[in-house]
Structures are given as structure tokens and as C-alpha cells.
Write a protein that holds these residues in place. Structure first.
Motif, PDB file in Angstrom:
ATOM      1  N   MET A   1       0.842  -1.159   0.000  1.00 15.51           N
ATOM      2  CA  MET A   1       0.000   0.000   0.000  1.00 15.51           C
ATOM      3  C   MET A   1       0.897   1.235   0.000  1.00 15.51           C
ATOM      4  O   MET A   1       1.791   1.363   0.829  1.00 15.51           O
ATOM      5  CB  MET A   1      -0.894  -0.033   1.249  1.00 15.51           C
ATOM      6  N   SER A   2       0.630   2.145  -0.916  1.00 12.15           N
ATOM      7  CA  SER A   2       1.469   3.339  -1.007  1.00 12.15           C
ATOM      8  C   SER A   2       0.925   4.504  -0.187  1.00 12.15           C
ATOM      9  O   SER A   2       1.675   5.392   0.199  1.00 12.15           O
ATOM     10  CB  SER A   2       1.641   3.756  -2.456  1.00 12.15           C
ATOM     11  N   PHE A   4      -2.735   5.768   2.533  1.00 15.91           N
ATOM     12  CA  PHE A   4      -4.010   5.470   3.159  1.00 15.91           C
ATOM     13  C   PHE A   4      -4.620   6.779   3.635  1.00 15.91           C
ATOM     14  O   PHE A   4      -3.989   7.543   4.365  1.00 15.91           O
ATOM     15  CB  PHE A   4      -3.803   4.522   4.351  1.00 15.91           C
ATOM     16  N   ASN A   5      -5.840   7.076   3.207  1.00 12.66           N
ATOM     17  CA  ASN A   5      -6.522   8.302   3.583  1.00 12.66           C
ATOM     18  C   ASN A   5      -7.484   8.006   4.729  1.00 12.66           C
ATOM     19  O   ASN A   5      -8.350   7.142   4.602  1.00 12.66           O
ATOM     20  CB  ASN A   5      -7.279   8.874   2.392  1.00 12.66           C
ATOM     21  N   ILE A  27       2.661   7.609   4.846  1.00 16.34           N
ATOM     22  CA  ILE A  27       1.648   7.011   3.962  1.00 16.34           C
ATOM     23  C   ILE A  27       0.207   7.313   4.382  1.00 16.34           C
ATOM     24  O   ILE A  27      -0.716   7.012   3.647  1.00 16.34           O
ATOM     25  CB  ILE A  27       1.834   5.484   3.827  1.00 16.34           C
TER      26      ILE A  27
END
Length: 64
Positions: A1-2, A4-5, A27
Motif C-alpha cells: 500500500m502506497s 491510506f486516507n 503514507i
């Protein structure tokens, strides 16, 4: 995973946490809610958002 919001912060107390979140990870991203159609512009949130941006720019590598 680049990245995460985690969504947006809608109160000054939670907006204040954004710089700490940013400091501890590269990230996880979030934003702040500064207005909506129902309540209009929230100047308190705008002020706290500006302060969070300033803290991030001063304390993080490359200013972000």
C-alpha cells in the motif's frame, strides 16, 4: 500500500492532530473540513488548518 486516507478532521481539536499524524508516517493522509453548504465557512477550522500546515512545513523534511 502506497498511501491510506483517513478522511477529514472536522473540529479544531482533531485538525490539531494532523501535524502529529504527518510527523509519524509518510503514507497516511488526511484533510480538514473548512466549510459546507449547511453551515458555511468555519473560520476556526481555517485558522487551525493554517497552523497545522505551518507546523508541518517547519518540522518535516522538505516542508511537507
Amino acid at each position: 500500500m502506497s498511501f491510506f486516507n483517513i478522511g477529514y478532521a472536522s473540529k479544531p481539536e482533531t485538525i490539531n492532530l494532523i501535524s502529529d499524524i504527518n510527523k509519524n508516517t509518510s503514507i497516511i493522509y488526511c484533510s480538514s473540513k473548512i466549510s459546507d453548504r449547511e453551515t458555511g465557512i468555519n473560520f476556526e477550522n481555517i485558522r487551525e488548518s493554517a497552523q497545522a500546515i505551518k507546523r508541518i512545513s517547519q518540522k518535516s523534511q522538505n516542508g511537507y
